[in-house]
Scaffold this motif. Structure first.
Motif, short mmCIF file in Angstrom:
data_model
loop_
_atom_site.label_atom_id
_atom_site.label_comp_id
_atom_site.label_asym_id
_atom_site.label_seq_id
_atom_site.Cartn_x
_atom_site.Cartn_y
_atom_site.Cartn_z
N ASN A 130 -8.69 3.85 -0.08
CA ASN A 130 -7.40 3.84 -0.76
C ASN A 130 -7.31 2.64 -1.70
OD1 ASN A 130 -6.76 6.00 0.92
ND2 ASN A 130 -5.80 4.67 2.43
N GLU A 131 -6.87 2.91 -2.91
CA GLU A 131 -6.62 1.83 -3.87
C GLU A 131 -5.13 1.83 -4.18
OE1 GLU A 131 -9.14 2.16 -7.33
OE2 GLU A 131 -10.81 2.85 -6.09
N TYR A 132 -4.56 0.65 -4.27
CA TYR A 132 -3.14 0.49 -4.50
C TYR A 132 -2.90 -0.46 -5.66
CZ TYR A 132 -2.71 2.03 0.38
OH TYR A 132 -2.79 2.73 1.55
N ARG A 133 -1.83 -0.21 -6.39
CA ARG A 133 -1.26 -1.18 -7.31
C ARG A 133 0.19 -1.34 -6.87
NH1 ARG A 133 -2.27 1.06 -11.94
NH2 ARG A 133 -0.14 1.66 -12.44
N LEU A 134 0.50 -2.51 -6.37
CA LEU A 134 1.83 -2.78 -5.82
C LEU A 134 2.58 -3.71 -6.75
CD1 LEU A 134 0.73 -3.38 -2.11
CD2 LEU A 134 1.47 -1.24 -3.16
N LYS A 142 6.60 -2.38 -3.81
CA LYS A 142 6.66 -0.93 -4.03
C LYS A 142 5.31 -0.50 -4.59
CE LYS A 142 11.31 -0.19 -3.70
NZ LYS A 142 12.00 0.94 -3.15
N MET A 143 5.00 0.79 -4.41
CA MET A 143 3.75 1.34 -4.94
C MET A 143 3.96 1.84 -6.36
SD MET A 143 1.78 3.60 -2.03
CE MET A 143 3.25 4.46 -1.47
N ALA A 144 3.14 1.34 -7.27
CA ALA A 144 3.12 1.85 -8.63
C ALA A 144 1.97 2.84 -8.79
CB ALA A 144 2.98 0.71 -9.63
N TYR A 145 0.99 2.75 -7.89
CA TYR A 145 -0.20 3.60 -7.98
C TYR A 145 -0.86 3.64 -6.63
CZ TYR A 145 -5.02 4.77 -9.49
OH TYR A 145 -6.25 5.34 -9.66
#
Length: 164
Positions: A130-134, A142-145
């Motif tokens: 999983n990759e996240y951009r918070l 919050k999650m942007a991606y």
């Protein structure tokens, strides 16, 4: 560059966020899960590889923020379930790490997960990266991606009737 103390604090906050997101998904708390997203959020589960172009190649899921809201709304109606009863789920999250710098205030992170799913069809284990951009919004992350790469995304998938 973040100091070691600031980096450790940020990693702890990111880890707490990712654990909370996993719990909300496991407990089918989809409205609360939806509230974790920014207004411009993108949720992507690629098919047939991890570095495909989602605009030109098939994905299991490639949702913008309005499609995320619609997906949750449909799950909550009880009319769009692809399974009854719902799967019982538990996620194991590991290897959480901060990736690179913070671009425009966003925090990039990644981690691995094993999702144990039990339903009438049987038991399945899903392995993911999983990759996240918070992003900090009103003092909270919050999650942007979110990109979820299934280890076996090059094979036929019976159903993803829950949020990975």
């Amino acid at each position: 560059m973040l100091s070691r103390e600031n980096s450790a604090t940020l990693l702890a906050a990111v880890t707490d966020f990712i654990y909370r997101e996993a719990r909300l998904q496991d407990e089918h708390q989809y409205e609360a899960w939806e509230n974790l997203w920014t207004d411009d959020g993108v949720y992507w589960v690629p098919a047939n590889g991890e570095n495909i172009d989602p605009e030109r190649e098939m994905s299991f899921i490639y949702d913008n923020r309005s499609r995320i809201a619609l997906r949750v709304k449909q799950l909550l109606t009880g009319k769009h379930f692809t399974q009854t009863p719902q799967s019982r789920l538990r996620r194991l999250i590991s290897n959480i790490e901060l990736l690179g710098g913070q671009a425009g205030g966003d925090v990039s992170a990644a981690g691995n997960s094993l999702i144990f799913e039990s339903n009438l069809r049987g038991d399945t284990i899903w392995g993911t990266r999983n990759e996240y951009r918070l992003r900090h919004v009103d003092g909270e992350l919050k999650m942007a991606y979110k990109k979820v790469t299934l280890v076996n995304n090059d094979k036929a998938i019976y159903t993803l009737s829950f949020l990975v």
